[in-house]
Design a protein around this motif. Structure first.
Motif, PDB file in Angstrom:
ATOM      1  N   THR A   1      -0.691  28.121  59.641  1.00 19.37           N
ATOM      2  CA  THR A   1      -1.893  27.950  59.197  1.00 19.37           C
ATOM      3  C   THR A   1      -2.018  27.970  57.622  1.00 19.37           C
ATOM      4  OG1 THR A   1      -2.058  30.568  59.186  1.00 19.37           O
ATOM      5  CG2 THR A   1      -2.955  29.308  61.246  1.00 19.37           C
ATOM      6  N   ALA A   2      -1.213  28.878  57.007  1.00 21.74           N
ATOM      7  CA  ALA A   2      -1.094  28.676  55.479  1.00 21.74           C
ATOM      8  C   ALA A   2      -0.473  27.456  55.181  1.00 21.74           C
ATOM      9  CB  ALA A   2      -0.334  29.872  54.898  1.00 21.74           C
ATOM     10  N   ARG A   3       0.479  26.926  55.691  1.00 19.91           N
ATOM     11  CA  ARG A   3       0.992  25.589  55.401  1.00 19.91           C
ATOM     12  C   ARG A   3      -0.327  24.484  55.466  1.00 19.91           C
ATOM     13  NH1 ARG A   3       5.462  27.106  57.884  1.00 19.91           N
ATOM     14  NH2 ARG A   3       4.808  26.347  59.960  1.00 19.91           N
ATOM     15  N   LYS A   4      -0.854  24.512  56.530  1.00 20.35           N
ATOM     16  CA  LYS A   4      -2.046  23.385  56.800  1.00 20.35           C
ATOM     17  C   LYS A   4      -3.056  23.805  55.641  1.00 20.35           C
ATOM     18  CE  LYS A   4      -5.376  22.268  60.294  1.00 20.35           C
ATOM     19  NZ  LYS A   4      -5.843  22.459  61.807  1.00 20.35           N
ATOM     20  N   ALA A   5      -3.469  24.883  55.501  1.00 20.37           N
ATOM     21  CA  ALA A   5      -4.460  25.299  54.329  1.00 20.37           C
ATOM     22  C   ALA A   5      -4.000  24.660  53.055  1.00 20.37           C
ATOM     23  CB  ALA A   5      -4.715  26.931  54.283  1.00 20.37           C
ATOM     24  N   PHE A   6      -2.809  24.831  52.800  1.00 19.82           N
ATOM     25  CA  PHE A   6      -2.268  24.301  51.465  1.00 19.82           C
ATOM     26  C   PHE A   6      -2.084  22.664  51.507  1.00 19.82           C
ATOM     27  CE2 PHE A   6       1.472  22.523  49.366  1.00 19.82           C
ATOM     28  CZ  PHE A   6       1.395  22.883  48.133  1.00 19.82           C
ATOM     29  N   PHE A   7      -1.803  21.939  52.486  1.00 12.79           N
ATOM     30  CA  PHE A   7      -1.962  20.462  52.582  1.00 12.79           C
ATOM     31  C   PHE A   7      -3.404  19.981  52.577  1.00 12.79           C
ATOM     32  CE2 PHE A   7       2.639  20.958  53.666  1.00 12.79           C
ATOM     33  CZ  PHE A   7       3.199  20.039  53.036  1.00 12.79           C
ATOM     34  N   THR A   8      -4.239  20.859  53.113  1.00 12.29           N
ATOM     35  CA  THR A   8      -5.693  20.285  53.116  1.00 12.29           C
ATOM     36  C   THR A   8      -6.187  20.561  51.904  1.00 12.29           C
ATOM     37  OG1 THR A   8      -5.771  21.253  55.501  1.00 12.29           O
ATOM     38  CG2 THR A   8      -7.905  20.863  54.074  1.00 12.29           C
ATOM     39  N   PHE A   9      -5.766  21.670  51.127  1.00 15.31           N
ATOM     40  CA  PHE A   9      -6.449  21.682  49.650  1.00 15.31           C
ATOM     41  C   PHE A   9      -5.598  20.718  49.004  1.00 15.31           C
ATOM     42  CE2 PHE A   9      -5.232  23.452  45.529  1.00 15.31           C
ATOM     43  CZ  PHE A   9      -6.848  23.760  44.999  1.00 15.31           C
ATOM     44  N   LEU A  10      -4.620  20.156  48.993  1.00 14.36           N
ATOM     45  CA  LEU A  10      -3.789  18.992  48.391  1.00 14.36           C
ATOM     46  C   LEU A  10      -4.796  17.803  48.638  1.00 14.36           C
ATOM     47  CD1 LEU A  10      -0.018  19.152  48.379  1.00 14.36           C
ATOM     48  CD2 LEU A  10      -1.568  20.059  46.499  1.00 14.36           C
ATOM     49  N   ALA A  11      -5.224  17.625  49.856  1.00  7.55           N
ATOM     50  CA  ALA A  11      -5.704  16.588  50.448  1.00  7.55           C
ATOM     51  C   ALA A  11      -7.009  16.377  49.339  1.00  7.55           C
ATOM     52  CB  ALA A  11      -6.149  16.410  51.748  1.00  7.55           C
ATOM     53  N   TYR A  12      -7.986  17.739  49.368  1.00  3.62           N
ATOM     54  CA  TYR A  12      -8.981  17.448  48.635  1.00  3.62           C
ATOM     55  C   TYR A  12      -8.769  17.479  47.179  1.00  3.62           C
ATOM     56  CZ  TYR A  12     -13.221  19.693  46.416  1.00  3.62           C
ATOM     57  OH  TYR A  12     -14.343  19.933  45.620  1.00  3.62           O
ATOM     58  N   ILE A  13      -7.751  18.005  46.628  1.00  2.00           N
ATOM     59  CA  ILE A  13      -7.569  17.495  45.167  1.00  2.00           C
ATOM     60  C   ILE A  13      -7.378  16.100  45.142  1.00  2.00           C
ATOM     61  CG2 ILE A  13      -6.037  17.998  43.394  1.00  2.00           C
ATOM     62  CD1 ILE A  13      -7.819  20.391  43.597  1.00  2.00           C
ATOM     63  N   GLY A  14      -6.351  15.857  45.895  1.00  2.83           N
ATOM     64  CA  GLY A  14      -6.232  14.177  46.035  1.00  2.83           C
ATOM     65  C   GLY A  14      -7.575  13.402  45.841  1.00  2.83           C
ATOM     66  N   TYR A  15      -8.532  13.748  46.664  1.00  7.19           N
ATOM     67  CA  TYR A  15      -9.791  12.958  46.823  1.00  7.19           C
ATOM     68  C   TYR A  15     -10.418  13.036  45.440  1.00  7.19           C
ATOM     69  CZ  TYR A  15     -14.528  12.125  48.049  1.00  7.19           C
ATOM     70  OH  TYR A  15     -15.747  11.536  48.173  1.00  7.19           O
ATOM     71  N   ILE A  16     -10.520  14.129  45.023  1.00  5.99           N
ATOM     72  CA  ILE A  16     -11.467  14.214  43.739  1.00  5.99           C
ATOM     73  C   ILE A  16     -10.705  13.657  42.542  1.00  5.99           C
ATOM     74  CG2 ILE A  16     -11.998  16.192  41.790  1.00  5.99           C
ATOM     75  CD1 ILE A  16     -13.735  16.259  44.421  1.00  5.99           C
ATOM     76  N   ALA A  17      -9.412  13.684  42.339  1.00  5.04           N
ATOM     77  CA  ALA A  17      -8.445  13.141  41.219  1.00  5.04           C
ATOM     78  C   ALA A  17      -8.649  11.687  41.372  1.00  5.04           C
ATOM     79  CB  ALA A  17      -7.246  13.621  41.184  1.00  5.04           C
ATOM     80  N   SER A  18      -8.280  10.958  42.598  1.00  3.85           N
ATOM     81  CA  SER A  18      -8.000   9.675  42.552  1.00  3.85           C
ATOM     82  C   SER A  18      -9.216   8.777  42.841  1.00  3.85           C
ATOM     83  CB  SER A  18      -7.234   9.551  43.617  1.00  3.85           C
ATOM     84  OG  SER A  18      -6.463   8.310  43.837  1.00  3.85           O
TER      85      SER A  18
END
Length: 294
Positions: free
Chosen positions: A19-36
Motif C-alpha cells: 500500500t505504501a509503494r502504491k501510494a508512492f507511485f501514485t504520488f509520482l504520477a500526480y507530480i508527473g501530471y502537474i509538471a509535464s
C-alpha cells in the motif's frame, strides 16, 4: 553506479508494504501530471483527434491523469515482479477465456499474442507467463540503458523473454516453428515501411502487419489479449478468440483484412474504457503529424 543506485532505491521501496509503494507511485504520477505540460498536451491532442473534439475539458483532464497513473502503476508492478514470489503476483490476476489458447494448442499451433499499452500491460504480460505460457515479447530499444536493463530483467522474472524490434522477423519465425508464443504490441507509431494502413478508432493510421503476415505464412494463431481492473488491486486478463487469417490468392488483401480485424478489436476496447489506454504517447505522429503542432 547508476544501476546500483536504482537497485538500492528498489530495495528500500520493497521494504515497505504494498500500500505504501502504491501510494508512492501514485504520488509520482500526480507530480508527473502537474509538471509535464508536454505530455498533458499530447494526451489532449490525441483525445481531441480520436473523439473529434467532443470531450469536455473535465473528461480530458480525468483521462490524462489516469494515463499518468497507469504508467506509474506499471513501474510499481515491474518492481514487484522483480522481487515477489509467483504466488503474490498470481493472487492479483484472474484469467478469462483460457479456452481460446487451449483450442490452438490442441491443433499443435503457436500463438501470437497481440496486445496494447492498456492498463497495467506489464502485469498482463507476466500474468500470461504464469497462467498460460511464456512469451517472447517484442520491444523497442530504449535510449536509457540503465532503465532498459532493469526493465528487461523485470519482464523476464517468470519465464518470458525479450526480442528487440530490429530484425525481429527471423527470431519470430523460429519461435513459431518451435511451437512457442510471442507477444506484439499493435498500438505503436510506425513508419510507412513497417505496416499497412487501417482504420483505427475511426482514423486512417499505419499498423504493424507482422502478426498477420506470420500467422498466414506459418499457420500461427493471432490471439488478442488485454488487462483491466475495477479497483487497481485485482486485475482481469481477457483472452479473445482467435482472429482468423484468410489464405486466398491475394496475400496482401488477406494480411490487410486480418490487420484491420486487430485494429477493430483494439478500437472497441479503447472506446469502451478510454481511461485505460496510454494517451500520453504520440501514436499518430507519422500519419497525422499536424495534430501535434500546437
Amino acid at each position: 553506479m547508476g544501476y546500483k543506485l536504482l537497485l538500492l532505491f528498489e530495495k528500500f521501496l520493497m521494504l515497505l508494504p504494498h500500500t505504501a509503494r502504491k501510494a508512492f507511485f501514485t504520488f509520482l504520477a500526480y507530480i508527473g501530471y502537474i509538471a509535464s505540460k508536454k505530455y498533458r498536451n499530447i494526451a489532449r491532442q490525441n483525445l481531441n483527434f480520436v473523439f473529434d473534439n467532443s470531450m469536455s475539458d473535465e473528461e480530458i483532464k480525468s483521462i490524462t491523469k489516469y494515463s499518468f497513473k497507469n504508467l506509474l502503476h506499471n513501474f510499481l508492478y515491474l518492481m514487484e515482479m522483480r522481487n515477489l514470489p509467483k504466488e503474490s503476483i498470481q493472487k492479483k490476476i484472474t484469467l478469462v477465456n483460457r479456452e481460446a489458447v487451449d483450442r490452438v494448442h490442441a491443433q499443435g499451433r503457436a500463438v501470437i499474442y497481440v496486445t496494447s499499452h492498456y492498463c497495467t500491460w506489464e502485469l498482463g504480460a507476466v500474468g500470461l507467463s504464469i497462467e498460460v505460457e511464456s512469451i517472447a515479447a517484442v520491444y523497442k530499444k530504449l535510449k536509457n540503458s540503465i532503465y532498459e536493463q532493469w526493465l528487461l530483467e523485470a519482464r523476464a522474472s517468470f519465464g518470458n523473454t525479450n526480442l528487440e524490434k530490429s530484425n525481429v522477423v527471423k527470431p519470430l519465425i523460429k519461435l513459431i516453428k518451435q511451437g512457442k508464443a510471442s507477444g506484439i504490441l499493435i498500438d505503436t507509431n510506425i513508419n510507412e515501411k513497417e505496416g499497412v494502413m487501417v482504420n483505427f478508432m475511426g482514423k486512417p493510421v499505419r499498423q504493424t502487419a507482422t502478426p498477420a503476415y506470420l500467422a498466414r505464412k506459418f499457420d500461427a494463431a493471432i490471439i488478442p489479449v488485454y488487462i483491466r481492473t475495477d479497483d487497481e488491486e485485482h486485475y482481469t486478463i481477457i483472452l479473445e478468440d482467435e482472429i482468423k487469417v484468410n489464405k486466398s490468392d491475394d496475400e496482401k488483401q488477406d494480411i490487410l483484412e486480418a490487420t484491420q480485424a486487430q485494429a477493430d478489436w483494439l478500437s472497441s476496447i479503447i472506446k469502451k474504457e478510454p481511461k485505460f489506454w496510454f494517451w500520453i504517447h504520440r501514436r499518430f505522429k507519422n500519419d497525422h503529424p499536424e495534430i501535434y503542432r500546437d
